[in-house]
Design a protein around this motif. Structure first.
Motif, mmCIF file in Angstrom:
data_model
loop_
_atom_site.group_PDB
_atom_site.id
_atom_site.type_symbol
_atom_site.label_atom_id
_atom_site.label_comp_id
_atom_site.label_asym_id
_atom_site.label_seq_id
_atom_site.Cartn_x
_atom_site.Cartn_y
_atom_site.Cartn_z
ATOM 1 N N ASN A 141 29.402 -3.916 -4.758
ATOM 2 C CA ASN A 141 29.255 -3.974 -6.218
ATOM 3 C C ASN A 141 29.322 -5.389 -6.779
ATOM 4 N N VAL A 142 28.827 -6.347 -5.995
ATOM 5 C CA VAL A 142 28.736 -7.732 -6.465
ATOM 6 C C VAL A 142 27.251 -8.062 -6.635
ATOM 7 N N PRO A 143 26.790 -8.340 -7.847
ATOM 8 C CA PRO A 143 25.376 -8.660 -8.052
ATOM 9 C C PRO A 143 24.970 -9.913 -7.273
ATOM 10 N N ALA A 144 23.915 -9.803 -6.487
ATOM 11 C CA ALA A 144 23.396 -10.932 -5.702
ATOM 12 C C ALA A 144 21.971 -10.592 -5.285
ATOM 13 N N ASP A 145 21.158 -11.630 -5.093
ATOM 14 C CA ASP A 145 19.789 -11.404 -4.641
ATOM 15 C C ASP A 145 19.318 -12.614 -3.843
ATOM 16 N N MET A 146 18.146 -12.491 -3.259
ATOM 17 C CA MET A 146 17.622 -13.507 -2.347
ATOM 18 C C MET A 146 17.194 -14.792 -3.055
ATOM 19 N N THR A 147 17.113 -14.778 -4.374
ATOM 20 C CA THR A 147 16.750 -16.010 -5.085
ATOM 21 C C THR A 147 17.916 -16.988 -5.154
ATOM 22 N N MET A 148 19.119 -16.509 -4.901
ATOM 23 C CA MET A 148 20.300 -17.381 -4.965
ATOM 24 C C MET A 148 20.366 -18.285 -3.747
ATOM 25 N N LEU A 149 20.859 -19.493 -3.953
ATOM 26 C CA LEU A 149 21.102 -20.393 -2.823
ATOM 27 C C LEU A 149 22.212 -19.814 -1.939
ATOM 28 N N LYS A 150 22.156 -20.114 -0.647
ATOM 29 C CA LYS A 150 23.162 -19.583 0.261
ATOM 30 C C LYS A 150 24.558 -20.079 -0.116
ATOM 31 N N GLU A 151 24.649 -21.312 -0.606
ATOM 32 C CA GLU A 151 25.952 -21.844 -1.015
ATOM 33 C C GLU A 151 26.582 -20.972 -2.101
ATOM 34 N N LYS A 152 25.771 -20.504 -3.049
ATOM 35 C CA LYS A 152 26.271 -19.626 -4.110
ATOM 36 C C LYS A 152 26.704 -18.276 -3.528
ATOM 37 N N LEU A 153 25.916 -17.759 -2.600
ATOM 38 C CA LEU A 153 26.267 -16.492 -1.976
ATOM 39 C C LEU A 153 27.601 -16.591 -1.224
ATOM 40 N N LEU A 154 27.821 -17.733 -0.571
ATOM 41 C CA LEU A 154 29.072 -17.913 0.171
ATOM 42 C C LEU A 154 30.263 -18.010 -0.778
ATOM 43 N N ILE A 155 30.060 -18.600 -1.935
ATOM 44 C CA ILE A 155 31.126 -18.653 -2.942
ATOM 45 C C ILE A 155 31.484 -17.238 -3.387
ATOM 46 N N LEU A 156 30.454 -16.420 -3.665
ATOM 47 C CA LEU A 156 30.699 -15.031 -4.050
ATOM 48 C C LEU A 156 31.402 -14.266 -2.927
ATOM 49 N N LEU A 157 30.991 -14.540 -1.709
ATOM 50 C CA LEU A 157 31.598 -13.871 -0.563
ATOM 51 C C LEU A 157 33.084 -14.203 -0.475
ATOM 52 N N ARG A 158 33.429 -15.467 -0.605
ATOM 53 C CA ARG A 158 34.835 -15.867 -0.547
ATOM 54 C C ARG A 158 35.645 -15.237 -1.672
ATOM 55 N N GLU A 159 35.031 -15.090 -2.830
ATOM 56 C CA GLU A 159 35.742 -14.532 -3.984
ATOM 57 C C GLU A 159 35.992 -13.034 -3.862
ATOM 58 N N HIS A 160 35.132 -12.323 -3.127
ATOM 59 C CA HIS A 160 35.193 -10.863 -3.150
ATOM 60 C C HIS A 160 35.558 -10.218 -1.815
#
Length: 310
Positions: A141-160
């Motif tokens: 349930n964390v909004p994310a998509d392939m347009t995001m940079l991997k660095e941003k995705l990793l930040i979301l991953l660490r947060e959740h």
């Protein structure tokens, strides 16, 4: 010197284990091996050596004896480390058999072997591709998509991602009224079944005196050896293990009390009496040395070292 994560794991284990009220309902599980060539003239090691067949063994027991119907013995197909031949599927199947044979709510003590540690909802790592990370985030349930940079995705991953892993075996045990307590790495002294394995292997070796030296013959010896391990044998090793755990926890308490005294007494006269100390000079030397390693900038500890000429 000891790694910090192992020290933390030991403390966490001891803090939980000290709360155990009924050690009769503590179940110890482990895997080992038995070489078909194993005799009294062979040297035991932690790794299988030499040629010939062998068995990979898994069992469980408590202070009353081995848990009925829980002996697992697989004929090995390789000649390297036995952990490579056990996997999560095999072990989880055996674990369910164990649960079905436990008559009382139990605490199950085991190590963190890879096949014990399949995770529920395991989060990806930085080594995974973007698609894998996006999928995990969306499933949680964390909004994310392939347009995001991997660095941003990793930040979301660490947060959740969860702060600690959730394991299938732990959840399986919980669903049936039991609890898993995981050993700290490299602390086999907290697993009572290790002492039972020595008895089992000793019996098998003593009676493996003539050809054929085969896995099938060793399986028969193994079953007989397990039958010869009594509830009294188990009660003794469980008591010994419990005492080791309690003693190690009490050592933590003593060290904590001593550290508190050290902090309070910093700056006091060097002539103060040390007659009330809970520690001998040799114990104090070891403790202080550990503190200086773990806390290299702890000047009060180093000052005490200098005072004691250690």
């Amino acid at each position: 010197m000891e790694r910090g994560d192992i020290a933390i794991a030991r403390y966490t284990f001891l803090e939980l284990a000290k709360e155990i009220e009924n050690w009769d309902n503590v179940v110890f599980i482990d895997e080992t091996w038995l070489n078909a060539n194993h005799t009294v003239t062979k040297m035991w090691t932690d790794r299988w050596e030499g040629k010939g067949e062998r068995l990979i063994i898994c069992h469980a027991g408590n202070s009353k004896g081995f848990i009925p119907n829980c002996l697992l013995a697989l004929k090995s197909k390789k000649t390297n480390e036995y952990h490579e031949e056990m996997n999560s599927e095999k072990f989880e199947g055996w674990f369910m058999t164990l649960i079905e044979n436990l008559k009382e709510p139990s605490i199950i003590i085991m190590d963190n072997a890879k096949y014990h540690s399949r995770q529920v909802n395991k989060p990806p790592t930085s080594q995974d591709n973007k698609a894998t990370i996006v999928e995990w985030l969306n499933n949680n349930n964390v909004p994310a998509d392939m347009t995001m940079l991997k660095e941003k995705l990793l930040i979301l991953l660490r947060e959740h991602k969860p702060p600690t892993p959730t394991y299938y075996l732990d959840e399986m045990a919980k669903a049936h009224g039991h609890r898993v307590l995981r050993l700290p790495p490299y602390h086999c002294q907290y697993n009572a079944i290790k002492l039972i394995w020595a008895q089992v292997k000793g019996f098998a070796a003593k009676n493996n005196t003539s050809p054929p030296l085969t896995a099938n013959k060793m399986l028969t010896l193994l079953q007989t050896a397990c039958h010869h391990v009594t509830g009294e044998n188990w009660a003794k090793v469980v008591e010994k293990t419990k005492n080791t755990i309690v003693e190690d926890w009490e050592r933590y308490v003593r060290i904590d009390r001593w550290k508190n005294q050290l902090i309070i007494n910093v700056g006091e006269s060097d002539t103060a009496s040390d007659s009330d100390s809970d520690f001998s000079d040799s114990e104090l030397k070891k403790i202080l040395f550990k503190f200086c390693f773990i806390l290299p900038n702890n000047h009060c500890v180093k000052h005490t070292f200098n005072k004691m000429h250690l």
